[in-house]
Design a protein around this motif. Sequence first.
Motif, PDB file in Angstrom:
ATOM      1  N   ALA A  88      -0.379  -5.747  -8.427  1.00 23.88           N
ATOM      2  CA  ALA A  88      -1.540  -5.597  -9.309  1.00 23.88           C
ATOM      3  C   ALA A  88      -2.838  -5.911  -8.572  1.00 23.88           C
ATOM      4  O   ALA A  88      -3.865  -5.253  -8.784  1.00 23.88           O
ATOM      5  CB  ALA A  88      -1.389  -6.509 -10.526  1.00 23.88           C
ATOM      6  N   VAL A  89      -2.800  -6.896  -7.682  1.00 22.69           N
ATOM      7  CA  VAL A  89      -3.983  -7.229  -6.888  1.00 22.69           C
ATOM      8  C   VAL A  89      -4.265  -6.123  -5.865  1.00 22.69           C
ATOM      9  O   VAL A  89      -5.421  -5.721  -5.667  1.00 22.69           O
ATOM     10  CB  VAL A  89      -3.797  -8.587  -6.175  1.00 22.69           C
ATOM     11  N   VAL A  90      -3.204  -5.633  -5.210  1.00 26.37           N
ATOM     12  CA  VAL A  90      -3.385  -4.601  -4.190  1.00 26.37           C
ATOM     13  C   VAL A  90      -3.932  -3.309  -4.804  1.00 26.37           C
ATOM     14  O   VAL A  90      -4.603  -2.526  -4.120  1.00 26.37           O
ATOM     15  CB  VAL A  90      -2.058  -4.353  -3.438  1.00 26.37           C
ATOM     16  N   LEU A  91      -3.687  -3.089  -6.075  1.00 26.61           N
ATOM     17  CA  LEU A  91      -4.266  -1.920  -6.746  1.00 26.61           C
ATOM     18  C   LEU A  91      -5.785  -1.907  -6.618  1.00 26.61           C
ATOM     19  O   LEU A  91      -6.404  -0.832  -6.580  1.00 26.61           O
ATOM     20  CB  LEU A  91      -3.876  -1.932  -8.230  1.00 26.61           C
ATOM     21  N   ASP A  92      -6.405  -3.093  -6.548  1.00 24.08           N
ATOM     22  CA  ASP A  92      -7.862  -3.204  -6.445  1.00 24.08           C
ATOM     23  C   ASP A  92      -8.326  -3.522  -5.029  1.00 24.08           C
ATOM     24  O   ASP A  92      -9.458  -3.967  -4.823  1.00 24.08           O
ATOM     25  CB  ASP A  92      -8.379  -4.286  -7.398  1.00 24.08           C
ATOM     26  N   VAL A 119     -11.525  -5.849  -3.944  1.00 21.57           N
ATOM     27  CA  VAL A 119     -10.919  -7.045  -3.369  1.00 21.57           C
ATOM     28  C   VAL A 119     -10.730  -6.845  -1.871  1.00 21.57           C
ATOM     29  O   VAL A 119     -10.037  -5.905  -1.453  1.00 21.57           O
ATOM     30  CB  VAL A 119      -9.565  -7.362  -4.027  1.00 21.57           C
ATOM     31  N   PRO A 120     -11.325  -7.689  -1.019  1.00 26.81           N
ATOM     32  CA  PRO A 120     -11.190  -7.526   0.434  1.00 26.81           C
ATOM     33  C   PRO A 120      -9.728  -7.595   0.876  1.00 26.81           C
ATOM     34  O   PRO A 120      -8.972  -8.468   0.429  1.00 26.81           O
ATOM     35  CB  PRO A 120     -12.002  -8.688   1.009  1.00 26.81           C
ATOM     36  N   ASP A 121      -9.355  -6.674   1.757  1.00 30.26           N
ATOM     37  CA  ASP A 121      -7.980  -6.650   2.252  1.00 30.26           C
ATOM     38  C   ASP A 121      -7.608  -7.971   2.916  1.00 30.26           C
ATOM     39  O   ASP A 121      -6.490  -8.472   2.746  1.00 30.26           O
ATOM     40  CB  ASP A 121      -7.794  -5.505   3.250  1.00 30.26           C
ATOM     41  N   ASP A 122      -8.539  -8.544   3.693  1.00 26.28           N
ATOM     42  CA  ASP A 122      -8.248  -9.795   4.394  1.00 26.28           C
ATOM     43  C   ASP A 122      -7.985 -10.933   3.418  1.00 26.28           C
ATOM     44  O   ASP A 122      -7.177 -11.828   3.702  1.00 26.28           O
ATOM     45  CB  ASP A 122      -9.408 -10.172   5.323  1.00 26.28           C
ATOM     46  N   ASP A 123      -8.667 -10.913   2.270  1.00 30.90           N
ATOM     47  CA  ASP A 123      -8.425 -11.956   1.268  1.00 30.90           C
ATOM     48  C   ASP A 123      -7.004 -11.854   0.717  1.00 30.90           C
ATOM     49  O   ASP A 123      -6.342 -12.874   0.480  1.00 30.90           O
ATOM     50  CB  ASP A 123      -9.425 -11.833   0.115  1.00 30.90           C
ATOM     51  N   ILE A 124      -6.541 -10.625   0.504  1.00 27.34           N
ATOM     52  CA  ILE A 124      -5.180 -10.442  -0.015  1.00 27.34           C
ATOM     53  C   ILE A 124      -4.162 -10.884   1.022  1.00 27.34           C
ATOM     54  O   ILE A 124      -3.191 -11.590   0.703  1.00 27.34           O
ATOM     55  CB  ILE A 124      -4.948  -8.972  -0.418  1.00 27.34           C
ATOM     56  N   ARG A 125      -4.372 -10.501   2.277  1.00 31.97           N
ATOM     57  CA  ARG A 125      -3.451 -10.934   3.336  1.00 31.97           C
ATOM     58  C   ARG A 125      -3.418 -12.457   3.432  1.00 31.97           C
ATOM     59  O   ARG A 125      -2.359 -13.060   3.621  1.00 31.97           O
ATOM     60  CB  ARG A 125      -3.876 -10.326   4.674  1.00 31.97           C
ATOM     61  N   ALA A 126      -4.595 -13.079   3.296  1.00 31.94           N
ATOM     62  CA  ALA A 126      -4.663 -14.545   3.364  1.00 31.94           C
ATOM     63  C   ALA A 126      -3.892 -15.184   2.219  1.00 31.94           C
ATOM     64  O   ALA A 126      -3.203 -16.203   2.400  1.00 31.94           O
ATOM     65  CB  ALA A 126      -6.122 -14.994   3.345  1.00 31.94           C
ATOM     66  N   ARG A 127      -3.972 -14.600   1.018  1.00 32.80           N
ATOM     67  CA  ARG A 127      -3.256 -15.152  -0.131  1.00 32.80           C
ATOM     68  C   ARG A 127      -1.747 -14.999   0.033  1.00 32.80           C
ATOM     69  O   ARG A 127      -0.975 -15.889  -0.345  1.00 32.80           O
ATOM     70  CB  ARG A 127      -3.737 -14.464  -1.414  1.00 32.80           C
ATOM     71  N   ILE A 128      -1.326 -13.879   0.612  1.00 35.33           N
ATOM     72  CA  ILE A 128       0.108 -13.708   0.871  1.00 35.33           C
ATOM     73  C   ILE A 128       0.574 -14.722   1.908  1.00 35.33           C
ATOM     74  O   ILE A 128       1.646 -15.328   1.784  1.00 35.33           O
ATOM     75  CB  ILE A 128       0.405 -12.278   1.353  1.00 35.33           C
ATOM     76  N   LEU A 183       0.830  -1.207   0.000  1.00 35.48           N
ATOM     77  CA  LEU A 183       0.000   0.000   0.000  1.00 35.48           C
ATOM     78  C   LEU A 183       0.864   1.256   0.000  1.00 35.48           C
ATOM     79  O   LEU A 183       0.602   2.211  -0.749  1.00 35.48           O
ATOM     80  CB  LEU A 183      -0.923   0.003   1.224  1.00 35.48           C
ATOM     81  N   ALA A 184       1.897   1.269   0.845  1.00 38.80           N
ATOM     82  CA  ALA A 184       2.776   2.439   0.921  1.00 38.80           C
ATOM     83  C   ALA A 184       3.511   2.661  -0.396  1.00 38.80           C
ATOM     84  O   ALA A 184       3.685   3.796  -0.845  1.00 38.80           O
ATOM     85  CB  ALA A 184       3.780   2.265   2.069  1.00 38.80           C
ATOM     86  N   LEU A 185       3.925   1.571  -1.032  1.00 42.79           N
ATOM     87  CA  LEU A 185       4.654   1.679  -2.297  1.00 42.79           C
ATOM     88  C   LEU A 185       3.755   2.243  -3.391  1.00 42.79           C
ATOM     89  O   LEU A 185       4.184   3.076  -4.203  1.00 42.79           O
ATOM     90  CB  LEU A 185       5.187   0.305  -2.695  1.00 42.79           C
ATOM     91  N   LEU A 186       2.509   1.816  -3.422  1.00 39.71           N
ATOM     92  CA  LEU A 186       1.570   2.298  -4.436  1.00 39.71           C
ATOM     93  C   LEU A 186       1.188   3.767  -4.211  1.00 39.71           C
ATOM     94  O   LEU A 186       0.699   4.422  -5.138  1.00 39.71           O
ATOM     95  CB  LEU A 186       0.310   1.434  -4.445  1.00 39.71           C
ATOM     96  N   ASP A 187       1.408   4.260  -3.002  1.00 39.70           N
ATOM     97  CA  ASP A 187       1.135   5.675  -2.712  1.00 39.70           C
ATOM     98  C   ASP A 187       2.278   6.585  -3.139  1.00 39.70           C
ATOM     99  O   ASP A 187       2.140   7.809  -3.104  1.00 39.70           O
ATOM    100  CB  ASP A 187       0.864   5.867  -1.216  1.00 39.70           C
ATOM    101  N   GLU A 188       3.415   5.988  -3.505  1.00 42.57           N
ATOM    102  CA  GLU A 188       4.550   6.802  -3.960  1.00 42.57           C
ATOM    103  C   GLU A 188       4.178   7.515  -5.263  1.00 42.57           C
ATOM    104  O   GLU A 188       3.573   6.904  -6.162  1.00 42.57           O
ATOM    105  CB  GLU A 188       5.776   5.910  -4.207  1.00 42.57           C
ATOM    106  N   PRO A 189       4.524   8.781  -5.410  1.00 39.26           N
ATOM    107  CA  PRO A 189       4.210   9.488  -6.664  1.00 39.26           C
ATOM    108  C   PRO A 189       4.997   8.908  -7.832  1.00 39.26           C
ATOM    109  O   PRO A 189       6.134   8.435  -7.663  1.00 39.26           O
ATOM    110  CB  PRO A 189       4.635  10.930  -6.364  1.00 39.26           C
ATOM    111  N   PRO A 190       4.428   8.934  -9.031  1.00 45.05           N
ATOM    112  CA  PRO A 190       5.122   8.392 -10.216  1.00 45.05           C
ATOM    113  C   PRO A 190       6.473   9.046 -10.466  1.00 45.05           C
ATOM    114  O   PRO A 190       7.358   8.434 -11.066  1.00 45.05           O
ATOM    115  CB  PRO A 190       4.140   8.687 -11.364  1.00 45.05           C
TER     116      PRO A 190
END
Length: 347
Positions: free
Chosen positions: A111-115, A123-132, A51-58
């Motif tokens: 790419a998943v965290v983007l959604d 995409v539920p945050d808990d689902d992403i954490r579970a997949r990781i 999340l922090a990385l995706l918040d970095e400006p381009p």
Amino acid sequence: MIRRAKRDRSPASRSPQWFEQFNPRGGVPRESLPGFRRAATTAAAIFDRALALLDEPPSEIDLAAALAVLGSTDDESGEYDDEEAQAVARELPILLGTIDWTPEEAGDLLAVVLDAEARGGIVPDDDIRARITERIWDAEQHLELRSIDKDQACEFVAQHHSLLPYCNPRGMMYAIGAFWRDETHRGRELIAVATAGTPTGRWGPGECPVDGILELTRIASVSGLTRLDRRGRAVPVNASSALASRLIDLLPTSGRRGAVGCRFVTYSVLGERATTYLALVAKGLRPVGIIRGKPPKGAYGEVARMDKIVWEAGPAAREPDWSVLPAERRAGAVRAFSALRPDVRRK
């Protein structure tokens, strides 16, 4: 009546075998296993870093281009420097702290965290954490870390360490082996070894006493071992970083004579890629300076002549000095450390 003497059960008195409590045990729900809980904690930290990385400006880091060259997204409409995009893509596992992931796996995660719901997606945050967590747990089932005896560790180092094919068992607190298990979980092959203990040289300034310092003295691995990633590609098994990571975890309980473990220290030869240690920057490991080579003494003088980078982690670790890293590896390391320490100075 015979009275048995009470055992000293302080952390400093325990055999290295006690660290095996982190490893899986069969026959119980995996959610109750310390290893699975540790995987879940690590997964949550990786998700937060994503999340922090995706918040970095381009302007700071062009993730869109990196994800495009990795094939993690279908967006090919933008114009970008392919060489720079490839360089960022290679940095992604370091930036996320995903030790043994390929850039493609790290790109797919982003790419998943983007959604993710946290970014306004579906995409539920808990689902992403579970997949990781599942990804980490799957790797740990194949790569088992456990204690080995000193003789076995030193024999392995003699066979597989190119620069320092010997080890000194004096002061050795930990001898940990990484065992690779095949798909049947029957065969187990020792593929990497790490030894650590009391510091062998000067331990630098600061408030951490020598009895609170844990030094990684040797790390050696079988070369050429690979696994298949989710795309069916053969990628290296990064057992060395997994061993170093476990030793950093053990630092707090590795103090001696009443001291609390407060500094982890190790070295890499100046000019090496130091991938093992760079993979752990997001965990707090950082370069703090260089020690210059000196006239050799004894049979292993070539190593004594070499300049080395000092790496440290833990509450008493010194501030990072990023200038000692090669320029092409510096930016990714600083960004990974910044996710852990937002106040870090970018040198």
